[in-house]
Design a protein around this motif. Sequence first.
Motif, short mmCIF file in Angstrom:
data_model
loop_
_atom_site.label_atom_id
_atom_site.label_comp_id
_atom_site.label_asym_id
_atom_site.label_seq_id
_atom_site.Cartn_x
_atom_site.Cartn_y
_atom_site.Cartn_z
N ILE A 1 -8.26 11.56 4.19
CA ILE A 1 -8.07 10.23 4.77
C ILE A 1 -9.13 9.96 5.84
CG2 ILE A 1 -6.50 8.79 6.14
CD1 ILE A 1 -4.22 10.15 4.62
N GLN B 1 -9.10 0.08 6.89
CA GLN B 1 -8.05 -0.69 6.22
C GLN B 1 -6.71 -0.46 6.93
OE1 GLN B 1 -7.86 0.22 2.01
NE2 GLN B 1 -6.19 -1.20 1.67
N ILE C 1 0.84 -1.20 0.00
CA ILE C 1 0.00 0.00 0.00
C ILE C 1 0.87 1.26 0.00
CG2 ILE C 1 -0.43 0.43 2.49
CD1 ILE C 1 -3.36 0.64 1.81
N ALA D 1 -13.64 3.65 5.07
CA ALA D 1 -13.15 2.36 4.56
C ALA D 1 -11.62 2.32 4.61
CB ALA D 1 -13.63 2.15 3.14
N PHE D 2 -10.99 3.44 4.23
CA PHE D 2 -9.53 3.48 4.24
C PHE D 2 -8.98 3.50 5.67
CE2 PHE D 2 -5.39 5.79 3.64
CZ PHE D 2 -4.75 4.76 2.96
N MET E 1 1.01 4.10 -2.97
CA MET E 1 0.70 5.51 -2.69
C MET E 1 1.86 6.41 -3.10
SD MET E 1 -1.49 5.41 0.84
CE MET E 1 -2.21 7.04 0.74
N ASP F 1 -12.03 11.25 6.38
CA ASP F 1 -13.42 11.18 5.91
C ASP F 1 -13.73 9.88 5.18
OD1 ASP F 1 -13.87 13.59 7.02
OD2 ASP F 1 -14.37 14.66 5.17
N ASN F 2 -12.68 9.12 4.86
CA ASN F 2 -12.88 7.86 4.14
C ASN F 2 -12.79 6.70 5.16
OD1 ASN F 2 -12.62 5.60 2.51
ND2 ASN F 2 -11.58 6.74 0.90
#
Lengths: 136, 86
Positions: A91, A100, A24, A96-97, A28, A93-94
């Motif tokens: 970051i 993860q 990951i 799911a991330f 990135m 606000d996401n």
Amino acid sequence: MNIKTLLTNLINSLLDGSFERMKIISQMNAAFKEYFTTGEFNRLCKVSISQGNSAFAHEMSSLWIRSGFKISVENDSSLRESEINELSAYITDNAAFVRQLMAMGFDTLTIKGKTTGVSKSYALKKFANLNQYYIR
Amino acid sequence: MKGNPISRFFARLRFRCTIKKDESTNVIDSMVKARRLYKELSLAAHPDKHPDRITEAEDLMQRITASRHNYEELLSLKKEVELKLR
């Protein structure tokens, strides 16, 4: 616990999830470099593993020396705190991330200017909407 | 998992092809492109521009504002704006 078990546990905790993390991070970094070189993004950011804040730890955290997810802004002249807040919002606000990252053992998100030292840290568990599932 | 190693390998390969792409890509796309798309969509779906379909425009505007940091969600909202308001 004998010395062999201790060493095995130590190696396991050091290597647990390493390949997933490296994958990951390299993805990135490649994307940040691409967007910087094509001129779509004016800041060159680099992602790395850093030490985390023990106050931000959760049940899935790895060792504190490798529980931080750091984004370092390489060309950081005139980097303001508001810009750091905005970068972090993409970051945090996401959800799911964030989940993860937490599943990979990260507990602290740090965004830092490379030379100016402007820096901010965030507790990932605050943004995952998992409050009722945590013991601590 | 049943089967010989070769069929297991191909089953894993098929699974990898079907899983969703990594969320990290969306995060970086969002950092780079979401702000521009958010401005474009908030102009296109502004309720003042659609007095005849004000409830739809208000609903879309709320969802656009809530997803302003998520590029993939903004892209799907863009399709909705084009379908419902144009």
